[in-house]
Design a protein around this motif. Structure first.
Motif, PDB file in Angstrom:
ATOM      1  N   VAL A  35      51.486  44.951  45.763  1.00 51.32           N
ATOM      2  CA  VAL A  35      50.285  45.391  45.058  1.00 51.32           C
ATOM      3  C   VAL A  35      49.104  45.342  46.018  1.00 51.32           C
ATOM      4  O   VAL A  35      49.170  44.699  47.078  1.00 51.32           O
ATOM      5  N   GLY A  36      48.041  46.012  45.646  1.00 57.01           N
ATOM      6  CA  GLY A  36      46.832  46.016  46.482  1.00 57.01           C
ATOM      7  C   GLY A  36      46.044  47.289  46.231  1.00 57.01           C
ATOM      8  O   GLY A  36      46.570  48.248  45.679  1.00 57.01           O
ATOM      9  N   LYS A  42      50.231  49.890  51.450  1.00 59.67           N
ATOM     10  CA  LYS A  42      51.487  49.634  50.732  1.00 59.67           C
ATOM     11  C   LYS A  42      52.532  50.705  51.068  1.00 59.67           C
ATOM     12  O   LYS A  42      53.660  50.396  51.437  1.00 59.67           O
ATOM     13  N   LEU A 196      48.905  45.767  37.388  1.00 54.06           N
ATOM     14  CA  LEU A 196      49.198  44.362  37.696  1.00 54.06           C
ATOM     15  C   LEU A 196      49.992  43.692  36.573  1.00 54.06           C
ATOM     16  O   LEU A 196      50.794  42.794  36.828  1.00 54.06           O
ATOM     17  N   LEU A 206      55.409  38.654  44.186  1.00 56.46           N
ATOM     18  CA  LEU A 206      54.471  39.720  44.556  1.00 56.46           C
ATOM     19  C   LEU A 206      53.924  39.460  45.950  1.00 56.46           C
ATOM     20  O   LEU A 206      53.766  38.301  46.359  1.00 56.46           O
ATOM     21  N   LEU A 208      50.423  40.684  47.932  1.00 55.30           N
ATOM     22  CA  LEU A 208      49.141  41.371  47.719  1.00 55.30           C
ATOM     23  C   LEU A 208      48.593  41.781  49.079  1.00 55.30           C
ATOM     24  O   LEU A 208      48.363  40.928  49.946  1.00 55.30           O
ATOM     25  N   VAL A 223      49.917  34.603  42.602  1.00 63.43           N
ATOM     26  CA  VAL A 223      49.175  35.663  43.305  1.00 63.43           C
ATOM     27  C   VAL A 223      48.028  36.212  42.455  1.00 63.43           C
ATOM     28  O   VAL A 223      46.936  36.477  42.969  1.00 63.43           O
ATOM     29  N   LEU A 224      48.287  36.375  41.160  1.00 68.81           N
ATOM     30  CA  LEU A 224      47.308  37.076  40.313  1.00 68.81           C
ATOM     31  C   LEU A 224      46.311  36.096  39.706  1.00 68.81           C
ATOM     32  O   LEU A 224      46.306  35.828  38.505  1.00 68.81           O
ATOM     33  N   ARG A 228      41.316  35.752  43.358  1.00 66.74           N
ATOM     34  CA  ARG A 228      41.888  36.652  44.360  1.00 66.74           C
ATOM     35  C   ARG A 228      41.680  38.122  43.962  1.00 66.74           C
ATOM     36  O   ARG A 228      41.421  38.969  44.800  1.00 66.74           O
ATOM     37  N   ILE A 229      41.760  38.378  42.660  1.00 60.78           N
ATOM     38  CA  ILE A 229      41.563  39.767  42.206  1.00 60.78           C
ATOM     39  C   ILE A 229      40.105  40.174  42.448  1.00 60.78           C
ATOM     40  O   ILE A 229      39.829  41.300  42.876  1.00 60.78           O
ATOM     41  N   TYR A 233      39.988  43.268  44.860  1.00 60.94           N
ATOM     42  CA  TYR A 233      39.677  44.512  44.135  1.00 60.94           C
ATOM     43  C   TYR A 233      38.191  44.638  43.814  1.00 60.94           C
ATOM     44  O   TYR A 233      37.748  45.709  43.396  1.00 60.94           O
TER      45      TYR A 233
END
Ligand SMILES: Nc1ncnc2c1ncn2[C@@H]1O[C@H](COP(=O)(O)OP(=O)(O)OP(=O)(O)O)[C@@H](O)[C@H]1O
Length: 277
Positions: A35-36, A42, A196, A206, A208, A223-224, A228-229, A233
């Motif tokens: 993801v990213g 990716k 996500l 995952l 990222l 990760v989520l 971090r998001i 993002y």
């Protein structure tokens, strides 16, 4: 079952390094989600795994073997890809497209064996395209075509299956079905996903990416995180747990300003025309 390792993988496009020394381990039979944000590298990393792009540095190992040292036929037996650039130009029938998955296993013009016919029938049933068998591939909707290409990848019987945004064009039921199939295949899977919550539901682990570098890897819950998001993002989200599965659920509101911007009271939404008040 086959494990997959990216060992300091770097990739360049048009003279620019896009992926920088990426280290990833995907255990045999794991579903690994990449993801990213848009442009984070990716697809470029994935293209090195299905040999559409030669790495500029590092190694991709499939079942311990350096992918670059395998013949094209051998690597096609080990790695199947369902990608955005995999659309067919020829108007073959769906049944023919699915059967093409056997090509890496065949010598010359040999016909499909009864076992191979059964593989095709079973893959088409699992991806819900049996009723489309006689249709031309170019006449299908985007979602139908995506499911046919998944059937073709399954009959290839690879050790590793890579998929680039496979849920594009799929409605909710088919998104869920496709990701459930992936989990049920027991293949080693690397899948690029933007959603996500789908990634959290479908993937064991995952990775990222941001700017071609791995920012975090681990379980979806590791990760989520909201921090971090926000960092990657630039979006403020709330992360809760799915009440049934415990998977992380990323919730957002269109009224929440990006991190760092002053937050005033959200403007009231205008009533929809025809709404009873
Ligand atoms: N042929 C190319 N030549 C030069 N740069 C490219 C080329 N293809 C892709 N890029 C650039 O490489 C970067 C990474 O692209 P890539 O497609 O790997 O990202 P991605 O994370 O898959 O993005 P998305 O989520 O938007 O699909 C982007 O900045 C893109 O513009």
């Amino acid at each position: 079952m086959t494990d997959l390792t990216l060992d300091k993988l770097s990739a360049r496009l048009a003279g620019v390094e896009i992926v920088h020394a990426l280290d990833l381990q995907v255990g045999a039979g794991q579903v690994f989600g990449l993801v990213g944000p848009n442009g984070s590298g990716k697809s470029t990393a994935l293209r090195c795994v299905y040999r559409a792009l030669r790495p500029s540095g590092g190694v991709v190992r499939v079942g311990g073997d350096d992918l670059a040292r395998l013949t094209a036929r051998e690597s096609a037996r080990r790695v199947a890809a369902l990608t955005q650039d995999g659309t067919a130009d020829l108007d073959l029938t769906v049944a023919d497209v699915v059967a093409l998955g056997r090509v890496p296993h065949q010598r010359g013009n040999s016909r499909l064996t009864e076992h191979e016919h059964e593989l095709c029938r079973s893959a088409m049933a699992r991806t819900d395209v049996t009723h489309l068998a006689a249709r031309g591939i170019l006449s299908l909707s985007g979602g139908e075509r995506q499911r046919v290409l998944l059937a073709r990848a399954l009959v290839q019987e690879p050790g590793v299956l890579v998929l680039d945004e496979p849920t594009n064009h799929l409605d909710l039921r088919h998104q869920i079905e496709l990701l459930s199939h992936l989990r049920a295949t027991n293949l080693t899977v690397v899948v690029v996903l933007h959603d996500l919550n789908l990634a959290a539901a479908a993937c064991d682990r995952l990775g990222l990416l941001a700017d071609g570098r791995l920012v975090a890897a681990g379980t979806p819950a590791q990760v989520l995180t909201p921090e971090r998001i926000a960092q990657v993002y630039g979006v403020d989200v709330t992360v809760t747990e799915h009440p049934l599965t415990g998977d992380p659920q990323v919730l957002f509101s269109l009224d929440v300003p990006p991190p760092g911007e002053a937050s005033g009271p959200a403007a009231p939404r205008p009533a929809l025309e025809g709404n009873p008040t």
